[in-house]
Design an enzyme around this catalytic site. Structure first.
Site, PDB file in Angstrom:
ATOM      1  N   CYS A   2       0.846  -1.189   0.055  1.00  0.00           N
ATOM      2  CA  CYS A   2      -0.045  -0.213  -0.061  1.00  0.00           C
ATOM      3  C   CYS A   2       0.937   1.168   0.083  1.00  0.00           C
ATOM      4  CB  CYS A   2      -0.859   0.104   1.295  1.00  0.00           C
ATOM      5  SG  CYS A   2      -2.078  -1.485   1.353  1.00  0.00           S
ATOM      6  N   ARG A  27       5.392   0.132  -5.461  1.00  0.00           N
ATOM      7  CA  ARG A  27       5.354  -0.866  -4.211  1.00  0.00           C
ATOM      8  C   ARG A  27       4.564  -2.119  -4.415  1.00  0.00           C
ATOM      9  NH1 ARG A  27       6.877   2.766   0.004  1.00  0.00           N
ATOM     10  NH2 ARG A  27       5.654   1.533   1.737  1.00  0.00           N
ATOM     11  N   TRP A  73      -2.914  -2.808  -1.585  1.00  0.00           N
ATOM     12  CA  TRP A  73      -2.354  -4.149  -1.904  1.00  0.00           C
ATOM     13  C   TRP A  73      -3.134  -4.889  -0.894  1.00  0.00           C
ATOM     14  CZ3 TRP A  73      -0.331  -8.551   0.779  1.00  0.00           C
ATOM     15  CH2 TRP A  73       0.365  -9.370  -0.113  1.00  0.00           C
ATOM     16  N   ASN A  97      -2.023   1.981   5.544  1.00  0.00           N
ATOM     17  CA  ASN A  97      -1.280   1.167   5.240  1.00  0.00           C
ATOM     18  C   ASN A  97      -0.780   0.186   6.396  1.00  0.00           C
ATOM     19  OD1 ASN A  97       1.024  -0.324   4.309  1.00  0.00           O
ATOM     20  ND2 ASN A  97       2.310   1.082   4.338  1.00  0.00           N
ATOM     21  N   GLY A  98      -1.154  -0.919   6.181  1.00  0.00           N
ATOM     22  CA  GLY A  98      -0.728  -1.885   7.454  1.00  0.00           C
ATOM     23  C   GLY A  98      -2.049  -2.744   7.625  1.00  0.00           C
ATOM     24  N   GLU A 468      18.506 -17.495  -5.263  1.00  0.00           N
ATOM     25  CA  GLU A 468      17.959 -16.368  -5.958  1.00  0.00           C
ATOM     26  C   GLU A 468      17.488 -16.307  -7.436  1.00  0.00           C
ATOM     27  OE1 GLU A 468      17.026 -13.466  -4.998  1.00  0.00           O
ATOM     28  OE2 GLU A 468      17.493 -11.991  -6.279  1.00  0.00           O
ATOM     29  N   LYS A 472      13.981 -15.049  -8.917  1.00  0.00           N
ATOM     30  CA  LYS A 472      13.770 -14.256  -9.773  1.00  0.00           C
ATOM     31  C   LYS A 472      12.985 -14.678 -10.888  1.00  0.00           C
ATOM     32  CE  LYS A 472      14.909 -11.579  -8.533  1.00  0.00           C
ATOM     33  NZ  LYS A 472      15.046 -10.687  -7.514  1.00  0.00           N
ATOM     34  N   GLU A 475       9.287 -15.153  -9.842  1.00  0.00           N
ATOM     35  CA  GLU A 475       8.255 -13.886  -9.565  1.00  0.00           C
ATOM     36  C   GLU A 475       7.984 -13.262 -10.840  1.00  0.00           C
ATOM     37  OE1 GLU A 475      10.293 -11.623  -6.707  1.00  0.00           O
ATOM     38  OE2 GLU A 475      12.205 -11.608  -7.529  1.00  0.00           O
ATOM     39  N   HIS A 491      16.830 -36.919  -3.332  1.00  0.00           N
ATOM     40  CA  HIS A 491      15.868 -37.435  -2.300  1.00  0.00           C
ATOM     41  C   HIS A 491      14.419 -36.789  -2.478  1.00  0.00           C
ATOM     42  CE1 HIS A 491      19.353 -38.663  -0.104  1.00  0.00           C
ATOM     43  NE2 HIS A 491      20.034 -37.623  -0.389  1.00  0.00           N
ATOM     44  N   LYS A 590       6.761  -4.218  -3.588  1.00  0.00           N
ATOM     45  CA  LYS A 590       8.458  -4.292  -3.406  1.00  0.00           C
ATOM     46  C   LYS A 590       8.731  -3.972  -1.915  1.00  0.00           C
ATOM     47  CE  LYS A 590      12.186  -2.727  -5.329  1.00  0.00           C
ATOM     48  NZ  LYS A 590      12.961  -3.723  -5.432  1.00  0.00           N
TER      49      LYS A 590
HETATM   50  C1  G6P Z   1       9.802  -8.214  -1.335  1.00  0.00           C
HETATM   51  C2  G6P Z   1      10.309  -7.881  -2.569  1.00  0.00           C
HETATM   52  C3  G6P Z   1      11.654  -8.641  -2.859  1.00  0.00           C
HETATM   53  C4  G6P Z   1      12.550  -8.300  -1.582  1.00  0.00           C
HETATM   54  C5  G6P Z   1      11.850  -8.923  -0.236  1.00  0.00           C
HETATM   55  C6  G6P Z   1      12.657  -8.211   0.895  1.00  0.00           C
HETATM   56  O1  G6P Z   1       9.278  -9.411  -1.482  1.00  0.00           O
HETATM   57  O2  G6P Z   1       9.524  -7.904  -3.862  1.00  0.00           O
HETATM   58  O3  G6P Z   1      12.648  -8.266  -4.037  1.00  0.00           O
HETATM   59  O4  G6P Z   1      13.786  -9.016  -1.691  1.00  0.00           O
HETATM   60  O5  G6P Z   1      10.391  -8.168  -0.335  1.00  0.00           O
HETATM   61  O6  G6P Z   1      13.025  -6.836   0.834  1.00  0.00           O
HETATM   62  P1  G6P Z   1      13.688  -5.888   1.535  1.00  0.00           P
HETATM   63  O7  G6P Z   1      13.332  -4.317   1.117  1.00  0.00           O
HETATM   64  O8  G6P Z   1      13.493  -5.973   3.000  1.00  0.00           O
HETATM   65  O9  G6P Z   1      14.822  -6.107   1.038  1.00  0.00           O
END
Ligand code: G6P
Length: 595
Positions: A2, A27, A73, A97-98, A468, A472, A475, A491, A590
């Protein structure tokens, strides 16, 4: 997650609200809305989906000197226009937001008192509850102060009160909110970049701060007492948000990595600079790393680095798990919180728990003055600049870089032998990154875009890197993908390998390369389409791959940075060829400001 924007001044708030909301889009959101004053009454316009949908509903001739806006969101209740913010109950119009965790008991009480609800949200309950208090005492600051002791959970509110269209009100607890200070106009926003088109002066709100904001004055209360606030200046040029001709922010940010790391390296490319810029943490006998998402993966990479180079035990924990488990932490423990945004709710909560247990806390943070940056004992900034794409790239590699420098600083201080030429090699890394940036992976993209499942394999630090890579890919392409420690695949998960299932393996550690290659062959024997990414110095047998991608060898400490670049680009290209919304993938945010 949000986004909040608010304006009060002499100009028309509506275009400012819309512009602010667009800046907050990154965001993550699934509906949007604004409220402003028209003919001495509140007018609310909100719609599900993108801001463009909201814009279609706006009336050109409307103008108002005060307004609040929101990108939502969804948490409580689906992404519908009814659930979108702003909400209005009685005298109170509000964006949030929250999450208000005790909303159900408040809602029951409010229904008993005659309130009716039009949405499924916790936010509308908060709005009604503030109105309920305000009806009694006719004092909004007092009502919000009472809410601070009643509401459980997290909140940043932007509020307009019917009796006072010359003021905006704001309050926050554990969700980000800043006040932008302009010339005869003021703003509220979830982050400073949202208001950079108008001002770079801002004030931070602490938890439980309540702000009354008029066009030329900001008064902040905490515990009903007025508190003074510093006015800060945001120094990042707003042009860094420009997309600079790239198709997507993600591609722009992937490409920025060589320049950003080149700049960052200048602060760490000698023993003296490392010792000056990173404090001495050798007295701690145990390190915990807490983080979420890609930041967690950067933590897993650094566990291998710190243990190998600095000989200290490191535990890496997902922050949302860390905060609810038994912890063996005391004042001999260093807890490192990694976060690009500095606002991730679980990581922030973990920092607070670690501090309560007496640990020393160190933040590896990108956004300066963010909540985590302000709460940790020490902070090292990753200096990645503003990252707009939801899927982090430069945020992640700069985290890995700083953590590697931390490992190196510990090794230097503990007189552990390090390569004499290490700093020269470190300085070469940006060029090595550059050489990886123009590759397109067209052939691979065509193969991968049609697949439903893709597996990643690696051992040791390569395993940390493919965690990672897999995130990537899934997502932004919406292709199911999993990363496995190469030896673990058999396994269970090897049962999923069928003819032509892609298996992408990372092989950069000479000592254990043969072991990984054996595991790769096991998948080929079951029909896998094998793609290997390997450093140039490792012999890769021809019968272990269908495609081989070569990368340069650099110092172990920074090898994971080179490893991830082709994998970022492959994910990007597959997502692009599938026509995905790369910078704003569905359902993702984000900055995850709720737990
Ligand atoms: C969300 C974002 C990721 C990020 C994660 C942690 O899931 O989409 O890209 O790695 O949050 O965010 P931060 O701001 O704590 O690194």
């Amino acid at each position: 997650m949000c986004g909040i924007i608010g304006y009060i001044g002499k100009k028309n708030s509506i275009p400012r609200l819309i512009n602010g909301l667009k800046t907050l889009e990154y965001r993550g959101y699934d509906s949007a809305g604004i409220a402003y004053v028209k003919d001495n009454k509140i007018k609310i316009i909100k719609e599900a989906g993108k801001i463009a949908n909201l814009e279609k509903l706006l009336e050109d001739k409307d103008s108002s000197n005060i307004g609040i806006g929101h990108t939502r969101w969804a948490t409580h209740g689906g992404a519908t226009s009814n659930n979108a913010h702003p909400h209005k109950q009685g005298h109170i119009t509000l964006v949030h937001n929250g999450i208000i965790e005790n909303y159900q008991e408040l809602k029951d009480m409010l229904i008993d008192n005659g309130y009716k609800f039009n949405s499924d949200t916790d936010t509308e309950v908060a709005c009604a509850y503030i109105d309920y208090l305000y009806r009694e005492n006719k004092d909004i600051v007092e009502s919000l102060d009472k809410c601070n002791s009643i509401f459980k959970g997290s909140y940043a509110f932007g509020i307009i009160v019917d009796d006072d269209y010359d003021s905006l009100y704001a309050v926050r607890k554990n969700s980000p909110l800043i006040i932008g200070i302009g010339d005869n106009e003021n703003y509220i926003a979830s982050d400073v970049p949202a208001i950079l088109d108008y001002t770079n002066k801002y004030t931070l709100l602490n938890n439980y701060d309540i702000a009354k904001i008029t066009k030329d004055k900001v008064t902040v209360y905490n515990n009903l007492k007025e508190v003074s606030k510093d006015i800060l200046t945001y120094n990042i040029d707003k042009s860094v948000r420009d997309i600079n001709g790239y198709d997507h922010y993600m591609l722009k940010e992937i490409n920025e990595q060589s320049i950003i790391l080149n700049n960052l390296i200048k602060n760490y490319d000698s023993k003296d600079k490392i010792l000056k810029n990173i404090k001495d943490y050798t007295k701690y006998n145990k390190i915990f790393i807490v983080a979420c998402g890609s930041a967690y993966h950067a933590g897993v990479v650094s566990k291998y680095m710190i243990e190998k180079y600095a000989d200290i035990e490191v535990n890496v924990e997902i922050a949302s798990e860390f905060r609810y488990k038994k912890l063996f932490i005391d004042n001999n423990t260093l807890v490192i919180a990694i976060s690009q945004s500095g606002e991730t709710a679980d990581t922030l909560a973990s920092v607070r728990i670690a501090k309560e247990l007496g640990a020393h806390t160190l933040g590896i943070i990108n956004v300066e003055e963010s909540s985590i940056a302000r709460e940790v004992d020490d902070v090292i900034y990753t200096k990645a600049g503003i990252e707009v794409a939801v899927a982090t790239t430069k945020g992640y590699t700069t985290q890995v870089f700083i953590l590697s420098m931390l490992a190196l600083s510990l090794a230097i201080r503990k007189n552990i032998n390090i390569d004499k030429d290490i700093f020269n090699k470190i300085r070469l890394v940006p060029n090595l990154i550059n050489s990886l940036l123009d590759r397109k992976y067209n052939y691979l993209t065509k193969i991968l875009k049609k697949k439903n499942d893709i597996f990643f394999l690696g051992r040791n630090i390569d395993y940390a890197s493919v965690l990672e890579a897999s995130l990537k890919l899934k997502e932004i392409t919406y292709i199911h993908s999993e990363a496995y420690a190469a030896g673990e695949l058999k396994h269970g998960t090897i049962s999923l390998i069928e003819d032509d299932t892609p298996v992408i393996s990372l092989v950069t550690n000479k000592d254990i390369a043969e072991k990984t290659i054996s595991n790769i062959k096991e998948t080929i024997a079951r029909g896998a389409y094998s793609i290997i990414i390997a450093t140039k110095d490792i012999d890769i047998p021809k019968d272990s791959y269908n495609d081989l991608i070569r990368i340069d060898r650099t110092v172990d400490l920074l090898q994971p940075i080179l490893n991830i670049i082709p994998l970022q680009l492959i994910a990007y290209n597959v997502a692009k060829s599938k026509g995905c919304d790369i910078d704003k993938p569905r359902n993702l945010a984000k900055s995850v400001t709720v737990e």
